[in-house]
Design a protein around this motif. Structure first.
Motif, PDB file in Angstrom:
ATOM      1  N   GLU A  37       0.824  -1.194   0.000  1.00 12.46           N
ATOM      2  CA  GLU A  37       0.000   0.000   0.000  1.00 12.46           C
ATOM      3  C   GLU A  37       0.862   1.248   0.000  1.00 12.46           C
ATOM      4  O   GLU A  37       0.482   2.280  -0.544  1.00 12.46           O
ATOM      5  CB  GLU A  37      -0.889  -0.036   1.238  1.00 12.46           C
ATOM      6  CG  GLU A  37      -2.038   0.955   1.198  1.00 12.46           C
ATOM      7  CD  GLU A  37      -2.980   0.690   2.332  1.00 12.46           C
ATOM      8  OE1 GLU A  37      -4.081   0.203   2.066  1.00 12.46           O
ATOM      9  OE2 GLU A  37      -2.621   0.947   3.484  1.00 12.46           O
ATOM     10  N   ASP A  38       2.048   1.172   0.595  1.00 15.41           N
ATOM     11  CA  ASP A  38       2.911   2.338   0.688  1.00 15.41           C
ATOM     12  C   ASP A  38       3.932   2.412  -0.424  1.00 15.41           C
ATOM     13  O   ASP A  38       4.516   3.464  -0.628  1.00 15.41           O
ATOM     14  CB  ASP A  38       3.672   2.325   2.029  1.00 15.41           C
ATOM     15  CG  ASP A  38       2.712   2.501   3.204  1.00 15.41           C
ATOM     16  OD1 ASP A  38       1.630   3.065   2.970  1.00 15.41           O
ATOM     17  OD2 ASP A  38       3.056   2.074   4.314  1.00 15.41           O
ATOM     18  N   SER A  39       4.214   1.316  -1.131  1.00 16.67           N
ATOM     19  CA  SER A  39       5.378   1.306  -2.005  1.00 16.67           C
ATOM     20  C   SER A  39       5.092   1.295  -3.471  1.00 16.67           C
ATOM     21  O   SER A  39       5.892   1.802  -4.238  1.00 16.67           O
ATOM     22  CB  SER A  39       6.264   0.093  -1.679  1.00 16.67           C
ATOM     23  OG  SER A  39       5.561  -1.085  -1.938  1.00 16.67           O
ATOM     24  N   SER A  40       4.008   0.706  -3.954  1.00 18.77           N
ATOM     25  CA  SER A  40       3.865   0.599  -5.398  1.00 18.77           C
ATOM     26  C   SER A  40       2.434   0.383  -5.800  1.00 18.77           C
ATOM     27  O   SER A  40       1.553   0.139  -4.987  1.00 18.77           O
ATOM     28  CB  SER A  40       4.716  -0.552  -5.941  1.00 18.77           C
ATOM     29  OG  SER A  40       4.063  -1.753  -5.669  1.00 18.77           O
ATOM     30  N   SER A  41       2.230   0.471  -7.106  1.00 18.91           N
ATOM     31  CA  SER A  41       0.906   0.271  -7.669  1.00 18.91           C
ATOM     32  C   SER A  41       0.512  -1.181  -7.697  1.00 18.91           C
ATOM     33  O   SER A  41      -0.598  -1.500  -8.090  1.00 18.91           O
ATOM     34  CB  SER A  41       0.892   0.809  -9.097  1.00 18.91           C
ATOM     35  OG  SER A  41       1.799   0.096  -9.883  1.00 18.91           O
ATOM     36  N   HIS A  77       6.408   5.114  -8.847  1.00  9.77           N
ATOM     37  CA  HIS A  77       6.142   4.791 -10.244  1.00  9.77           C
ATOM     38  C   HIS A  77       7.397   4.639 -11.093  1.00  9.77           C
ATOM     39  O   HIS A  77       7.310   4.120 -12.204  1.00  9.77           O
ATOM     40  CB  HIS A  77       5.244   5.865 -10.866  1.00  9.77           C
ATOM     41  CG  HIS A  77       3.931   6.011 -10.172  1.00  9.77           C
ATOM     42  ND1 HIS A  77       2.975   5.023 -10.170  1.00  9.77           N
ATOM     43  CD2 HIS A  77       3.416   7.029  -9.432  1.00  9.77           C
ATOM     44  CE1 HIS A  77       1.929   5.416  -9.488  1.00  9.77           C
ATOM     45  NE2 HIS A  77       2.160   6.632  -9.020  1.00  9.77           N
ATOM     46  N   MET A  78       8.555   5.074 -10.617  1.00  6.27           N
ATOM     47  CA  MET A  78       9.762   4.989 -11.433  1.00  6.27           C
ATOM     48  C   MET A  78      10.932   4.347 -10.702  1.00  6.27           C
ATOM     49  O   MET A  78      11.923   4.007 -11.316  1.00  6.27           O
ATOM     50  CB  MET A  78      10.159   6.384 -11.928  1.00  6.27           C
ATOM     51  CG  MET A  78       9.093   7.025 -12.799  1.00  6.27           C
ATOM     52  SD  MET A  78       9.536   8.651 -13.418  1.00  6.27           S
ATOM     53  CE  MET A  78      10.859   8.244 -14.534  1.00  6.27           C
ATOM     54  N   ALA A  79      10.848   4.179  -9.402  1.00  8.86           N
ATOM     55  CA  ALA A  79      11.817   3.410  -8.611  1.00  8.86           C
ATOM     56  C   ALA A  79      13.245   3.887  -8.796  1.00  8.86           C
ATOM     57  O   ALA A  79      14.164   3.091  -8.900  1.00  8.86           O
ATOM     58  CB  ALA A  79      11.699   1.917  -8.958  1.00  8.86           C
ATOM     59  N   PHE A  80      13.441   5.205  -8.810  1.00 10.18           N
ATOM     60  CA  PHE A  80      14.795   5.723  -8.911  1.00 10.18           C
ATOM     61  C   PHE A  80      15.623   5.364  -7.676  1.00 10.18           C
ATOM     62  O   PHE A  80      16.847   5.278  -7.757  1.00 10.18           O
ATOM     63  CB  PHE A  80      14.767   7.248  -9.097  1.00 10.18           C
ATOM     64  CG  PHE A  80      14.509   7.677 -10.508  1.00 10.18           C
ATOM     65  CD1 PHE A  80      15.453   7.455 -11.492  1.00 10.18           C
ATOM     66  CD2 PHE A  80      13.327   8.286 -10.857  1.00 10.18           C
ATOM     67  CE1 PHE A  80      15.221   7.846 -12.807  1.00 10.18           C
ATOM     68  CE2 PHE A  80      13.082   8.682 -12.160  1.00 10.18           C
ATOM     69  CZ  PHE A  80      14.027   8.460 -13.141  1.00 10.18           C
ATOM     70  N   SER A 116       7.045  -0.618 -10.537  1.00  4.85           N
ATOM     71  CA  SER A 116       7.847   0.601 -10.630  1.00  4.85           C
ATOM     72  C   SER A 116       9.236   0.310 -11.195  1.00  4.85           C
ATOM     73  O   SER A 116       9.782   1.116 -11.954  1.00  4.85           O
ATOM     74  CB  SER A 116       7.959   1.264  -9.259  1.00  4.85           C
ATOM     75  OG  SER A 116       8.486   0.371  -8.307  1.00  4.85           O
ATOM     76  N   ALA A 117       9.816  -0.843 -10.830  1.00  4.74           N
ATOM     77  CA  ALA A 117      11.120  -1.214 -11.388  1.00  4.74           C
ATOM     78  C   ALA A 117      11.015  -1.454 -12.891  1.00  4.74           C
ATOM     79  O   ALA A 117      11.891  -1.051 -13.671  1.00  4.74           O
ATOM     80  CB  ALA A 117      11.659  -2.454 -10.681  1.00  4.74           C
ATOM     81  N   LEU A 118       9.942  -2.122 -13.306  1.00  8.16           N
ATOM     82  CA  LEU A 118       9.726  -2.341 -14.733  1.00  8.16           C
ATOM     83  C   LEU A 118       9.516  -1.022 -15.461  1.00  8.16           C
ATOM     84  O   LEU A 118       9.996  -0.835 -16.587  1.00  8.16           O
ATOM     85  CB  LEU A 118       8.518  -3.257 -14.940  1.00  8.16           C
ATOM     86  CG  LEU A 118       8.132  -3.578 -16.383  1.00  8.16           C
ATOM     87  CD1 LEU A 118       9.273  -4.271 -17.105  1.00  8.16           C
ATOM     88  CD2 LEU A 118       6.873  -4.430 -16.431  1.00  8.16           C
TER      89      LEU A 118
END
Length: 546
Positions: free
Chosen positions: A47-51, A302-305, A442-444
């Motif tokens: 819930e806190d980290s990704s879609s 969304h972009m996992a920088f 997000s990594a993808l």
């Protein structure tokens, strides 16, 4: 993905524990950054980290584990999802390769150079991969099913509109940008759904779903060649636009897992927004702080920088894959023009592309069966196998540059297709082993953006090379150098990181074993001299007991 480490007999127990810890280190390297020590519930982390949370909470089926999270079924309706993903990949990832069939006709109709014509598949592939963040946002808001359907509509309309293009710029917009965005919104949620439905059989499911690219490579060139000979390139684009609408049907069967997300998950965001409004009133400093507090979570989700800094395995993999993509798809675009430029008939050149797809169809299910065996389940050596496949794929381009006869090009297609099948089967599996599944979307998305830059540069650079030298062979030699160096980089990077992690974990376990002796001695001494409470005994009884 780790090597066995030889240790002395006195350190056998600690070495075994170290080796086990290293095999789990890649997928857990971000836990210290992403979660607090006391929060270990999967739903809260997602819930806190990704879609990826939205995918998990959008359905009614599936069992729940003890912590309330959904247990991936590893079968059942998951096989329907795999079948739908096969068709989606056939209509999206493999589609840019069939543009080579229309390459000469587009040049003649628009009086364009190789460089100008090569921008059509380049923009299509670049937008396909660069749409990762947009796709991640839509998946979070709408879910995977609705996102795939929207992508199917966009890709179909874009391809149909391209049939009415009168200039190359209009073709760039319709066939390149609009169709590319539709492809992006269709293929990335499909891959995410496969990873959600399978854990124990994930390597098998990913390899099986990757056969969709092979299916597209074997059928789309033949279909495009048939349509071109009967309807011309404009009629062909119109028909292909109708074919792409079938992505909507595939998206309709992508049944998500879990219940719909609770609105309490948004309460924290509302509070954060209120704080941001208060900070904005403080002046310029508050506005900058509020902007950063909004942008940074978005980039992380969304972009996992942040993974590029906190996860060295992901950083090495992302750089290696991005560099590989600079020349990975260029041979698919230029194989048909290369063969026809030296006198080969259009039908035989299209047959080479079909053979390439057939090899993928044969090899990818075979690799799926092999990787699905019990001895390969949970294996952490897929990264090295992936690197070897990339190395072979790069070196195979030298075969194509040596001669233009059909037997030589057939040999090239066989070697290239075999290595390409291994690369496609392991591409997402290695990524899922490198990052936590909650960070996979997000990594993808981040890797897709990095790849899109290379996809955008690859075909035009090859076109410039052809226009300046009038030799297609140099393109394949350049692709050979690109692929081989990418494979070596991934292999050496993962080997070095594994060795470093092995040393760190082994030394920590050895130090822990040595220090564990002191507390045990202290406990023995305390036990020997601690007073024993004796209730109800007299002094005489206590003396007798002593």
């Amino acid at each position: 993905m780790t090597e066995g480490v030889d240790v002395h007999q006195a350190q056998a127990n600690s070495a075994d524990a170290a080796t086990t810890a290293v095999t789990r280190s890649r997928t857990s390297s971000l836990q210290a950054v992403e979660t607090d020590p006391g929060s270990e519930e999967p739903d809260q982390q997602e819930e806190d980290s990704s879609s990826f949370l939205e995918v998990q909470h959008h359905s009614t089926g599936g069992a729940e584990d003890s912590s309330g999270g959904q247990v991936p079924p590893d079968g059942g309706w998951g096989w329907v999802v795999v079948a739908a993903t096969v068709l989606v990949l056939a209509m999206t990832l493999a589609f840019p390769s069939c543009i080579g069939i229309f390459y000469t006709d587009l040049q003649n109709d628009f009086q364009a150079s190789n460089t100008e014509t090569s921008w059509v598949p380049a923009i299509m592939m670049a937008v396909l991969h660069a749409g990762g963040p947009i796709c991640s946002v839509l998946v979070e808001c709408l879910g995977c099913r609705a996102t795939i359907i929207i992508g199917g509509i966009l890709s179909g309309l874009g391809m149909a509109a391209s049939s009415f293009a009168q200039t190359m710029v209009e073709l760039y917009i319709t066939a390149g940008i609009i169709t590319g965005i539709g492809f992006s919104l269709s293929f990335q949620p499909s891959i995410t759904m496969v990873g959600h439905y399978f854990v124990r059989r994930r390597a098998f499911a990913n390899a099986l779903s990757s056969t969709g690219t092979a299916l597209g490579l074997s059928t789309l060139p033949l279909l495009a060649n048939y349509l071109l000979s009967n309807f011309g390139w404009r009629g062909s684009f119109l028909v292909l636009g109708g074919v792409l609408l079938n992505c909507c049907v595939c998206g309709a069967v992508m049944r998500p897992l879990g219940a719909k997300p609770k609105m309490e998950a948004r309460t924290g965001q509302l509070k954060t927004n209120c704080r941001s409004i208060t900070q904005e009133r403080e002046g310029l400093k508050g506005r900058l702080r509020a902007t950063l507090s909004t942008v940074m979570p978005f980039l992380r989700r969304h972009m996992a920088f942040d993974l590029l800094c906190s996860n060295p395995y992901f950083c090495a993999y992302a750089l290696g894959v991005s560099w590989m993509m600079l020349g990975f798809v260029v041979p698919l675009v230029y194989l048909v023009p290369y063969a026809t430029a030296y006198g080969m008939e259009q039908d035989r050149a299209a047959l080479l592309m079909a053979i390439l797809g057939l090899i993928n169809i044969i090899v990818r299910p075979a690799t799926a069966l092999v990787f699905g065996l019990p001895r390969f389940r949970g294996s952490h050596n897929f990264a090295y196998l992936f690197a070897v496949a990339v190395l072979i794929n790069g070196l195979s381009n030298c075969i194509c540059g040596m001669a233009t006869s059909f037997p030589v090009l057939l040999a090239y297609v066989i070697v290239f297709g075999f290595s390409m099948s291994l690369v496609g089967s392991l591409l997402f599996t290695v990524l899922m082993d490198t990052v936590e599944m909650s960070r996979f979307p997000s990594a993808l998305g981040l890797i897709s953006i990095m790849e899109s830059i290379m996809f955008l540069l690859g075909p035009p650079l090859a076109g410039i090379l052809v226009d300046s030298t009038s030799q297609y062979a140099y393109v394949f030699f350049a692709c050979s150098i690109n692929g081989s160096t990418a494979g070596l980089f991934i292999m050496l990077s993962f080997y070095w990181l594994d060795r470093q992690k092995c040393r760190e974990v082994k030394s920590s376990f050895t130090h822990k074993d040595i220090n564990s002796l002191k507390p045990s001695t202290k406990m023995t001494i305390d036990c020997d001299y601690s007073p024993v409470p004796l209730h109800g005994n007299t002094i005489r009884d206590m003396e007798t007991d002593v």
